[in-house]
Design a protein around this motif. Sequence first.
Motif, short mmCIF file in Angstrom:
data_model
loop_
_atom_site.label_atom_id
_atom_site.label_comp_id
_atom_site.label_asym_id
_atom_site.label_seq_id
_atom_site.Cartn_x
_atom_site.Cartn_y
_atom_site.Cartn_z
N GLY A 149 0.79 -1.22 0.00
CA GLY A 149 0.00 0.00 0.00
C GLY A 149 0.82 1.27 0.00
O GLY A 149 0.26 2.37 0.04
N HIS A 150 2.13 1.15 -0.06
CA HIS A 150 3.01 2.32 -0.02
C HIS A 150 2.95 3.08 -1.35
O HIS A 150 2.89 2.46 -2.42
N PRO A 151 2.98 4.41 -1.32
CA PRO A 151 2.88 5.19 -2.56
C PRO A 151 3.93 4.85 -3.60
O PRO A 151 3.69 5.04 -4.80
N LYS A 152 5.09 4.35 -3.20
CA LYS A 152 6.11 3.98 -4.18
C LYS A 152 5.62 2.86 -5.08
O LYS A 152 5.98 2.79 -6.27
N PHE A 153 4.79 1.98 -4.53
CA PHE A 153 4.33 0.82 -5.27
C PHE A 153 2.84 0.90 -5.64
O PHE A 153 2.36 0.09 -6.41
N ASN A 154 2.14 1.86 -5.07
CA ASN A 154 0.68 1.94 -5.27
C ASN A 154 0.30 3.39 -5.55
O ASN A 154 0.27 4.22 -4.64
N SER A 155 0.02 3.68 -6.81
CA SER A 155 -0.31 5.05 -7.21
C SER A 155 -1.72 5.46 -6.79
O SER A 155 -2.12 6.60 -7.01
N HIS A 156 -2.45 4.55 -6.17
CA HIS A 156 -3.81 4.85 -5.69
C HIS A 156 -3.87 4.89 -4.16
O HIS A 156 -4.96 4.78 -3.59
N ALA A 157 -2.73 5.06 -3.50
CA ALA A 157 -2.67 4.89 -2.05
C ALA A 157 -3.55 5.86 -1.27
O ALA A 157 -3.90 5.59 -0.12
N ASP A 158 -3.91 7.00 -1.85
CA ASP A 158 -4.79 7.96 -1.18
C ASP A 158 -6.25 7.80 -1.59
O ASP A 158 -7.10 8.60 -1.19
N ASP A 159 -6.56 6.79 -2.38
CA ASP A 159 -7.92 6.58 -2.86
C ASP A 159 -8.84 6.09 -1.74
O ASP A 159 -8.40 5.77 -0.63
N LEU A 190 -2.85 -2.94 3.46
CA LEU A 190 -2.71 -3.82 2.30
C LEU A 190 -2.81 -3.03 1.01
O LEU A 190 -2.22 -3.41 0.00
N MET A 191 -3.54 -1.91 1.05
CA MET A 191 -3.79 -1.15 -0.18
C MET A 191 -3.69 0.37 -0.03
O MET A 191 -3.68 1.07 -1.03
N ASN A 192 -3.61 0.89 1.19
CA ASN A 192 -3.65 2.35 1.37
C ASN A 192 -2.54 2.85 2.29
O ASN A 192 -1.85 2.07 2.94
N TYR A 193 -2.43 4.19 2.33
CA TYR A 193 -1.37 4.88 3.08
C TYR A 193 -1.88 6.29 3.35
O TYR A 193 -2.70 6.83 2.59
N GLY A 194 -1.40 6.93 4.41
CA GLY A 194 -1.75 8.32 4.66
C GLY A 194 -3.25 8.54 4.76
O GLY A 194 -3.96 7.80 5.46
N ASP A 195 -3.77 9.56 4.07
CA ASP A 195 -5.19 9.87 4.14
C ASP A 195 -6.05 8.70 3.68
O ASP A 195 -7.18 8.54 4.14
N GLY A 196 -5.54 7.90 2.76
CA GLY A 196 -6.28 6.72 2.33
C GLY A 196 -6.51 5.75 3.46
O GLY A 196 -7.57 5.11 3.56
N LEU A 197 -5.53 5.61 4.34
CA LEU A 197 -5.67 4.77 5.53
C LEU A 197 -6.53 5.46 6.58
O LEU A 197 -7.41 4.84 7.19
N TYR A 198 -6.31 6.77 6.78
CA TYR A 198 -7.04 7.49 7.82
C TYR A 198 -8.54 7.48 7.56
O TYR A 198 -9.34 7.46 8.49
N GLY A 199 -8.94 7.51 6.28
CA GLY A 199 -10.36 7.48 5.97
C GLY A 199 -11.04 6.26 6.55
O GLY A 199 -12.14 6.34 7.10
N GLY A 200 -10.38 5.09 6.45
CA GLY A 200 -10.95 3.88 7.02
C GLY A 200 -10.95 3.90 8.54
O GLY A 200 -11.91 3.46 9.18
N GLN A 201 -9.89 4.42 9.14
CA GLN A 201 -9.83 4.48 10.60
C GLN A 201 -10.86 5.47 11.14
O GLN A 201 -11.45 5.26 12.21
N PHE A 202 -11.10 6.54 10.40
CA PHE A 202 -12.14 7.52 10.76
C PHE A 202 -13.52 6.87 10.72
O PHE A 202 -14.31 6.99 11.68
N VAL A 203 -13.82 6.17 9.65
CA VAL A 203 -15.12 5.51 9.52
C VAL A 203 -15.28 4.44 10.60
O VAL A 203 -16.33 4.34 11.25
N GLY A 204 -14.24 3.63 10.81
CA GLY A 204 -14.32 2.62 11.86
C GLY A 204 -14.56 3.23 13.23
O GLY A 204 -15.34 2.70 14.03
N GLY A 205 -13.91 4.36 13.51
CA GLY A 205 -14.11 5.04 14.79
C GLY A 205 -15.52 5.56 14.96
O GLY A 205 -16.08 5.54 16.07
#
Length: 571
Positions: A149-159, A190-205
């Motif tokens: 999910g790192h931006p180096k390998f995943n150009s959609h990491a903030d999606d 597995l697929m996200n990083y940064g804001d892309g990850l935070y969005g899921g943690q925000f929703v889960g919270g």
Amino acid sequence: MSRSLFLSVVLLAVLVECGGCQRLRENGPRIGKARDRQIRVEVYVDKMKAGWVGQMAGVGWGAPTEFKYQSVIMPQDKMPQWEPQMVNQFEQDDIYVEMTFVRTLEVHGFDVSIRQAGIDFANSGYPLWHANKAGRDNLRAGIAPPDSGHPKFNSHADDIDYQIEADYAGLIAPGMPNVAIQLGEIFGRLMNYGDGLYGGQFVGGMYAEAFFEDDIVKIVEAGLHCIPQDSMYHECISDLLKWHKQYPDDWAKAWQLTNEKYQLNPLYRRFCCSGPGADFNIDAKINGAYIVMGLLYGDGDPDKTIEISTRCGQDSDCNPSSAAGILFTTMGFKNLPDRFKIALDPTAKFSHTPYNFPTLVSVCEKLARQAVVNCGGKIAVDKQGSELFMIPRQKVNPTPLEQCWEPGPVAGSRYTEEEMARITAESGKDLSKAIEQFAPAWKIAKCGEDMDPGLKEEVRGRKNVLVTHPLSPTVGCVITRTLTLPADKKSVLKLEVGHDARGDWDLIVRANGEQLLRKTIGPDTTTMGWTEVSVDLSQFAGKSVQLELVNEPTDWRFEAGFWSRIAIVSE
């Protein structure tokens, strides 16, 4: 031994023995009756069921509108009419991906490693897009998490991807925001990083809080506590809370302000897969704002909440799905209007999963029981004989700040050969029939789906052309053949290859793992888009040799490989 000391010893034993709450083990939550949150298990189950129904209803109602309205508000008369059968959404990606994560937890428990979670996700068989697809392609190619999910390998990491599938994390963690955060650290990476990850943690919270709170502002604030305060995602939702306070009866005004800042301002689209000026926007931040828009301006009404979140546009089925899921959790299944549950099919299974609706609810209850105990809580029985979850209040520990446009270092994580042997799903598009027709005896693997690969009648003036594409920005498409070369003849690999007019790619030729050639196939090395390549194989005369022809990515722009000839000539 005093009673308080006894309880402390028991708690210590629980935290040491049980998994799934690593941060709480380290920080040691303070337990006391005054700090416990209590919810009857039957009430929890009723609310959790409602959360799943809300997701299904929201995505079903909004599905006909997905990405049809970009950077504009959907007109009122374009909003579909609700029909009860719309709740039966068993083939939706923002539903079935969650089931993979739930299944991993059911089988391996909360102590599951991120590497195992990646293997399970890599073996999923359903179609995926954007960060999910890129992450799964990386996993199948051997790039282990968190690098998948790192931006180096995943150009959609903030999606938006983990954001649309993080509902499960809160639904199995009532009142336990740190569990929702930690599940993001396992599955969201597995697929996200940064804001892309935070969005899921925000929703889960937000889901975790919705079991105990029905004030939407407080639920949103609880979600914000789960992500870094300095992140752009936090800024976006904080702005929306401010605008809602300024314009409590005008959601269109709040939408306009959100659009001006988070859609039209390129500073807030620094890592955007579609480009900073595109109308299409699958970034987690703005779509997260549309979830919250529906919740804040929906006034607790299911129809109004879903309608507003849908009419905000962009990913207008996923956003109302999360909004409705959170709202419905506050309401409970018994209190839902009949129109949202009377047509629910209890027998249908979610795509590529072992779960129908009743089994899903049962598994989530089992996981919630584990989460409560893992986090130092307990399951008690009240005077009426009803079970209670007694859940310690937690000091929320959000993930440290990271940004996709200025990412931290990669972990260098790769799967071992033994782990790769457990990833049995095919990687990339199946071109077996195409290669059989074009070059019998050759095989092809790791071909991405971009740019419509396959056997084409004509490409750039050549007939019968095989089109390939790299699997990911770091994984090339590979054409292979194993054969024994004649001992008394000179063998030469003959290729005729071309490129798309808008891009280039690197041709790599290997024999038994040894690189024999690396050449860029682009405007500077071709004539009218094509070139002939010859590779001497004399050193392998009389030997068995495995040949690999790789369509290797360069800058990840229009990197399709065109092949009009693949032949081995012996003279």
